[in-house]
Structure formats: structure tokens, C-alpha cells
Design a protein around this motif. Structure first.
Motif, PDB file in Angstrom:
ATOM      1  N   THR A  31       0.851  -1.190   0.000  1.00  0.00           N
ATOM      2  CA  THR A  31       0.000   0.000   0.000  1.00  0.00           C
ATOM      3  C   THR A  31       0.886   1.239   0.000  1.00  0.00           C
ATOM      4  N   TYR A  33       0.876   5.560   0.399  1.00  0.00           N
ATOM      5  CA  TYR A  33       0.157   6.704   0.936  1.00  0.00           C
ATOM      6  C   TYR A  33       0.834   7.976   0.450  1.00  0.00           C
ATOM      7  N   SER A  35       0.964  12.431   0.979  1.00  0.00           N
ATOM      8  CA  SER A  35       0.632  13.533   1.878  1.00  0.00           C
ATOM      9  C   SER A  35       0.889  14.870   1.188  1.00  0.00           C
ATOM     10  N   ALA A  41      -1.450  11.301   4.594  1.00  0.00           N
ATOM     11  CA  ALA A  41      -1.451   9.839   4.530  1.00  0.00           C
ATOM     12  C   ALA A  41      -2.728   9.260   3.931  1.00  0.00           C
ATOM     13  N   GLU A  42      -3.102   9.729   2.754  1.00  0.00           N
ATOM     14  CA  GLU A  42      -4.226   9.151   2.025  1.00  0.00           C
ATOM     15  C   GLU A  42      -3.722   7.982   1.189  1.00  0.00           C
ATOM     16  N   ALA A  43      -4.393   6.833   1.293  1.00  0.00           N
ATOM     17  CA  ALA A  43      -4.006   5.670   0.500  1.00  0.00           C
ATOM     18  C   ALA A  43      -4.330   5.929  -0.970  1.00  0.00           C
ATOM     19  N   SER A  46      -3.159   0.161  -3.597  1.00  0.00           N
ATOM     20  CA  SER A  46      -3.047  -1.003  -2.730  1.00  0.00           C
ATOM     21  C   SER A  46      -3.133  -2.273  -3.562  1.00  0.00           C
ATOM     22  N   ARG A  58      -8.143   8.713  -6.806  1.00  0.00           N
ATOM     23  CA  ARG A  58      -7.055   8.711  -5.826  1.00  0.00           C
ATOM     24  C   ARG A  58      -5.759   9.222  -6.438  1.00  0.00           C
TER      25      ARG A  58
END
Length: 126
Positions: A31, A33, A35, A41-43, A46, A58
């Protein structure tokens, strides 16, 4: 020559920009992330969660964080759409009248990430 995959690109960004991108899951990160000043820290990718992996929105988080990083360094950036079926391109310029670093990929954020990696690889001083 084909572009590195998104996970390969994210792994390299995690090495070069640990304040912006980080991976979890050990040797083969599972995964990633991202920032920025607007979110932490948004995924964004994955290997195990299709809702994250399949969501192109995303990738906008990654693109925003990379744009912000370029601007913080005083670098110019641009992203453009190619002809239908030919993906996207991006450039990062580290100064006025300098050679731009380029990236080409199927998504704008991925193209900008490739250009950013290239620009960071050419950086010799912080």
C-alpha cells in the motif's frame, strides 16, 4: 521502452520524497500513501484493496502532492493529454531555460511522477 508501472514509480518516489509518499508492507510494498498540505497519509494504491487500486480519483491526490512539491522547490511543471489512446505527458523544469524532465504514462499523475523522478535524479544539491 515502456514506462515503469505505477507501483514501481510509487516505490521510487517513496525513496526520493519520503515526506510526500510512503509505502507499507515490507520488501514488496502493498500500500502507498501520499501527503500534502491539504491531506495526510491518504491511500492511493493497494495491492489488496481493489476499491483503492481501481479508483482513478485517488491519483489526483498524488498529482496534487507532486504539483505542490514542484512549487515548493520553485520548479515549473505542466501536464498535457496526448492524442486519444496515447496517454499523457508531463514536464518538470528545475529552472528558467533549463532542459525539462519528461514523463509519459496512461494517467496524468503517473506521467508527472515519472518527470519528477527524473528531475530529482538529476538533483545534486538540496
Amino acid at each position: 521502452m515502456t514506462a515503469p508501472t505505477l507501483p514501481e514509480t510509487l516505490a521510487r518516489l517513496a525513496q526520493l520524497l519520503p515526506s510526500r509518499v510512503r509505502g507499507t508492507g515490507g520488501y514488496k510494498w502493498s500500500t502507498f500513501y501520499v501527503s500534502s498540505s491539504m491531506f495526510e497519509a491518504e491511500a492511493i494504491w493497494s495491492a489488496y484493496d481493489e476499491k483503492i487500486d481501481a479508483n482513478p480519483l485517488r491519483l489526483h491526490l498524488l498529482e496534487f502532492a507532486l504539483r505542490e512539491e514542484c512549487e515548493a522547490r520553485g520548479w515549473m511543471w505542466r501536464v498535457w493529454a496526448g492524442l486519444p489512446g496515447h496517454g499523457f505527458g508531463a514536464e518538470v523544469e528545475r529552472g528558467v531555460l533549463t532542459r525539462p524532465f519528461e514523463g509519459m504514462a496512461e494517467a496524468p499523475a503517473h506521467a508527472l511522477a515519472l518527470a519528477m523522478i527524473s528531475a530529482l535524479g538529476g538533483e545534486t544539491t538540496p
